[in-house]
Every structure is written in structure tokens, then in C-alpha cells.
Design an enzyme around this catalytic site. Structure first.
Site, PDB file in Angstrom:
ATOM      1  N   LYS A  35       0.810  -1.227   0.000  1.00  0.00           N
ATOM      2  CA  LYS A  35       0.000   0.000   0.000  1.00  0.00           C
ATOM      3  C   LYS A  35       0.840   1.272   0.000  1.00  0.00           C
ATOM      4  O   LYS A  35       0.430   2.280  -0.555  1.00  0.00           O
ATOM      5  CB  LYS A  35      -0.972  -0.003   1.173  1.00  0.00           C
ATOM      6  CG  LYS A  35      -0.325   0.049   2.541  1.00  0.00           C
ATOM      7  CD  LYS A  35      -1.341  -0.283   3.625  1.00  0.00           C
ATOM      8  CE  LYS A  35      -0.704  -0.200   4.988  1.00  0.00           C
ATOM      9  NZ  LYS A  35      -1.421  -0.972   6.002  1.00  0.00           N
ATOM     10  N   ARG A 128      -7.673  -1.478  17.075  1.00  0.00           N
ATOM     11  CA  ARG A 128      -8.118  -1.142  15.724  1.00  0.00           C
ATOM     12  C   ARG A 128      -9.091  -2.260  15.344  1.00  0.00           C
ATOM     13  O   ARG A 128     -10.067  -2.450  16.063  1.00  0.00           O
ATOM     14  CB  ARG A 128      -6.943  -0.972  14.753  1.00  0.00           C
ATOM     15  CG  ARG A 128      -7.360  -0.127  13.522  1.00  0.00           C
ATOM     16  CD  ARG A 128      -6.224   0.143  12.542  1.00  0.00           C
ATOM     17  NE  ARG A 128      -5.921  -1.009  11.708  1.00  0.00           N
ATOM     18  CZ  ARG A 128      -4.977  -1.004  10.752  1.00  0.00           C
ATOM     19  NH1 ARG A 128      -4.267   0.079  10.528  1.00  0.00           N
ATOM     20  NH2 ARG A 128      -4.747  -2.091  10.033  1.00  0.00           N
TER      21      ARG A 128
HETATM   22  C1  LIG Z   1      -0.501  -1.689   6.646  1.00  0.00           C
HETATM   23  C2  LIG Z   1      -0.780  -3.021   7.237  1.00  0.00           C
HETATM   24  C3  LIG Z   1       0.284  -3.916   7.462  1.00  0.00           C
HETATM   25  C4  LIG Z   1       1.728  -3.559   7.202  1.00  0.00           C
HETATM   26  O1  LIG Z   1       2.244  -2.765   8.236  1.00  0.00           O
HETATM   27  P1  LIG Z   1       3.811  -2.387   8.285  1.00  0.00           P
HETATM   28  O2  LIG Z   1       3.990  -1.792   9.620  1.00  0.00           O
HETATM   29  O3  LIG Z   1       4.065  -1.432   7.171  1.00  0.00           O
HETATM   30  O4  LIG Z   1       4.565  -3.658   8.116  1.00  0.00           O
HETATM   31  C5  LIG Z   1      -0.029  -5.173   7.961  1.00  0.00           C
HETATM   32  N1  LIG Z   1      -1.309  -5.519   8.249  1.00  0.00           N
HETATM   33  C6  LIG Z   1      -2.351  -4.681   8.066  1.00  0.00           C
HETATM   34  C7  LIG Z   1      -3.725  -5.140   8.410  1.00  0.00           C
HETATM   35  C8  LIG Z   1      -2.121  -3.404   7.544  1.00  0.00           C
HETATM   36  O5  LIG Z   1      -3.156  -2.573   7.368  1.00  0.00           O
END
Ligand SMILES: *Cc1c(COP(=O)(O)O)cnc(C)c1O
Length: 354
Positions: A35, A128
Site C-alpha cells: 500500500k 483497531r
Molecule cells: C498496513 C498493514 C500492514 C503492514 O504494516 P507495516 O507496519 O508497514 O509492516 C499489515 N497488516 C495490516 C492489516 C495493515 O493494514
């Protein structure tokens, strides 16, 4: 063409290989989280070469861009019921915590003739997404068992996102307990136990990951070489696979304090200034519209960032040994926030370098 982001694909592939190896040695499959670079296929392809097993993104649009890449795709953000059909179309697997949504996915899967896999998300305290109590889990599982087009392939959690809660043996232990409970209820094994994001990497380096956790979703650690529980650099990775390059459009000697009555700046704040005498100041053609208020870090450590507005960045060159002139480029390293914003800005040219 400026302003641009240089993406050094070889560095990115190296980072991916380092993390995939580290995880593989601990029995963990990696889903690369795309993302932060908006699922740009050329960048995702490099990460695929690095050996990850899945591609994961929070947005359906990004998964759609990567549909030609041969790995299974995971939708990270809980699906919207109104977009259940696109979810099934572009994601093989989605993360879920709401029964109504899983029912909508089941209907969409039936309509498309394409079964859909889900990972059930558990909230272990970060507050969350995720199912919070076991009562709700029981109720959901009872119904999910009846859904013909849905298969629960995993259980997952997300930590250090909203609440800043750090993964440890206690909370991940609870995830493993819950996985057993789910298996007993469903009558089949759940393959993936997804123990979080880049904040779980420190466990691999320190005491080792709790046995049974076999999946991680990694974004920042791959793209910037940082673990995110304590903000430490990951050994043998690059933190400069992505760099911002902006061009100087003005250089002049000016005072350090504005002249006249001080009102509000372009963003409605009343600015304050310290008198540092005359400065050699430059303006770069990039601004808050591109990177918001997130940090960018000049490679030339003698540059000081003074401020800026929507499309101008003002820097102080007074103490620079290098003789800058109009038309020169200035390069910056990035943080997660600025990288995300810059990759999203349509005004930043994305320059992938092989
Ligand atoms: C963005 C996201 C990740 C990745 O997080 P990082 O800290 O960039 O590794 C993993 N799981 C979910 C559900 C996310 O939204």
C-alpha cells in the site's frame, strides 16, 4: 523530470530477500504489503522476485493493478459490504471481523462462482480491527460453518497501529489459543496464523518468534528497512531504496525574519521566527500537497529545512559546503508517512531504477 521519487529496485529486492530469509528460517511466510507504494506493479514485481509468498494491500484498486502478478492477493482493510463483489474478484483472501460482511462475501462468491478465503482478525488490545470477545467469535463461527463459498484459512491480528501495543509472547500466545479454539469449532485446521506487521520483526531478532506463528504482513520493514516496534534499523537492509529528488527554483540572500506585521501563513497558523541574520535560502519545487507535514531528510546534512507551503519547500543553504545553483537537484531520504504521501501524489514522477 522533477520532482520525482527514485525507486532503487535492486535495493528493494535485497531488503525483501533479507526479510524473507529471516522469516523462512523461523517457519514464517511473508505477505508483502504494497500500500505504501500504491501497488505499483513494477515495484511489486521486484518484491515478488525477492521471494514473498503473498501480495497484500488495503485497497482494492491496488490489488486490481497487480492482478497479472501470479501470487495470491490479500485484502488487508476489512472489506466494505458495498464492494463485496470486487473484493472476491481481486482478492483471493481478505481479513475480516464482521459476520455480515463475510455473509456478503459468501453471496458474491456464489454469484461469481469463485470461492473466497478469509482470515479472521482478532483484536488483542491495540483497538483497531478485530473480534474482541469469544462470545462473538463462537456466534460467528457457527454461522460461517454454514457458508458454502467461504473458507477460513487463517487467523490474524494487527498490533502497534492504533494503540501502539507491542507484540509479545503473551498477546501472540492468546492468538494461538484462539486458533485452536477455531479449529475445534470448524473441524478443520487453519493454515495461517498471521502474527502482525513490521512491529513483529524484533521478536525474530531478539527472543525468537513464538512457535506456531507462521505468517507476517510486512510493509515498512521491506521498503524502509525499519522494524516498527522500537523504530530500529534492520541489519543488512537499505533505508534509501526510495528517495525524493526536488529541484531548486530560486536561491537568494534574505533575512531570517519576515518584514512587516505577522498574520497567518498559508495553513492558518501564526508562524514564529528566530533571527539568524542573513541566510542563503533556496526554494524547491515540491510542497505539502506532495508530502503533507511528514518528515523528509536531506542527504546533505548541512541543509536545514525552514518550512514551506502547498507547493514550495524553503531550505537554508547558509552552512552548505556545496555550491548550489538554480536548477540543481536536492535529494531526501523518506519516512513512512512522507513516502506514502509522495507515492500517492500525482505530481511526483515515479522513477523506477533497475
Ligand atoms: C498496513 C498493514 C500492514 C503492514 O504494516 P507495516 O507496519 O508497514 O509492516 C499489515 N497488516 C495490516 C492489516 C495493515 O493494514
Amino acid at each position: 523530470m522533477n520532482p520525482k521519487i527514485n525507486v532503487y529496485l535492486n535495493k528493494l529486492q535485497h531488503n525483501t530477500e533479507v526479510l524473507v530469509k529471516q522469516c523462512y528460517d523461523a517457519g514464517i511466510d511473508v505477505a508483502a504489503v504494497t500500500k505504501v507504494f500504491c501497488g505499483k506493479p513494477e515495484i511489486a514485481e521486484t518484491i515478488v522476485k525477492g521471494g514473498v509468498k503473498y501480495l497484500a494491500d488495503s485497497r482494492i484498486e491496488n490489488l486490481a493493478k497487480m492482478k497479472e502478478l501470479p501470487l495470491e492477493k490479500i485484502l488487508l482493510r476489512l472489506p466494505m459490504i458495498s464492494r463485496a463483489k470486487e473484493t472476491v474478484q481481486f482478492a483471493d483472501i481478505s481479513l475480516n471481523s464482521e459476520l455480515e460482511t463475510i455473509e456478503a462475501l459468501n453471496d458474491a462468491a456464489l454469484e461469481l462462482g469463485q470461492p473466497h478465503k478469509v482470515i479472521l482478525m482478532m483484536d488483542l488490545g491495540d483497538l483497531r480491527e478485530g473480534i474482541f470477545d469469544n462470545e462473538e467469535l463462537h456466534r460467528a463461527l457457527k454461522r460461517i460453518k454454514e457458508l458454502q463459498n467461504i473458507k477460513v484459512v487463517g487467523i490474524g491480528t494487527n498490533l502497534t497501529c492504533y494503540g501502539g501495543v507491542i507484540p509479545d509472547d503473551e498477546n501472540l500466545g492468546r492468538l494461538l489459543e484462539t486458533a485452536k479454539l477455531i479449529e475445534a469449532e470448524l473441524g478443520y485446521p487453519v493454515e495461517m496464523i498471521s502474527g502482525g506487521n513490521s512491529s513483529s520483526i524484533y521478536l525474530l531478532e531478539k527472543q525468537g518468534m513464538l512457535k506456531g506463528i507462521n505468517h507476517l504482513r510486512l510493509g515498512e520493514s521491506i521498503v524502509l528497512g525499519y522494524e516498527t516496534a522500537y523504530g530500529e534499523r534492520i541489519p543488512n537492509t537499505f533505508d534509501d531504496a526510495f528517495q525524493l529528488v526536488a529541484e531548486i527554483i530560486e536561491i537568494k540572500e534574505k533575512p531570517s525574519i519576515p518584514i512587516g506585521t505577522i498574520g497567518r501563513d498559508a495553513f492558518g497558523n501564526v508562524p514564529e521566527f528566530e533571527d539568524k541574520g542573513k541566510q542563503r535560502r533556496a526554494i524547491l519545487a515540491v510542497g505539502k500537497q506532495d508530502f503533507g507535514t511528514h518528515s523528509i531528510i536531506p542527504l546533505d546534512t548541512e541543509i536545514e529545512i525552514l518550512g514551506g507551503s502547498s507547493d514550495h519547500l524553503i531550505i537554508d543553504l547558509t552552512h552548505c559546503r556545496r555550491e548550489y545553483k538554480v536548477g540543481d537537484e536536492v535529494t531526501f531520504n523518506l519516512t513512512y508517512g512522507s513516502l506514502l504521501a509522495l507515492m500517492t501524489s500525482e505530481y511526483i514522477y515515479k522513477n523506477c531504477i533497475k
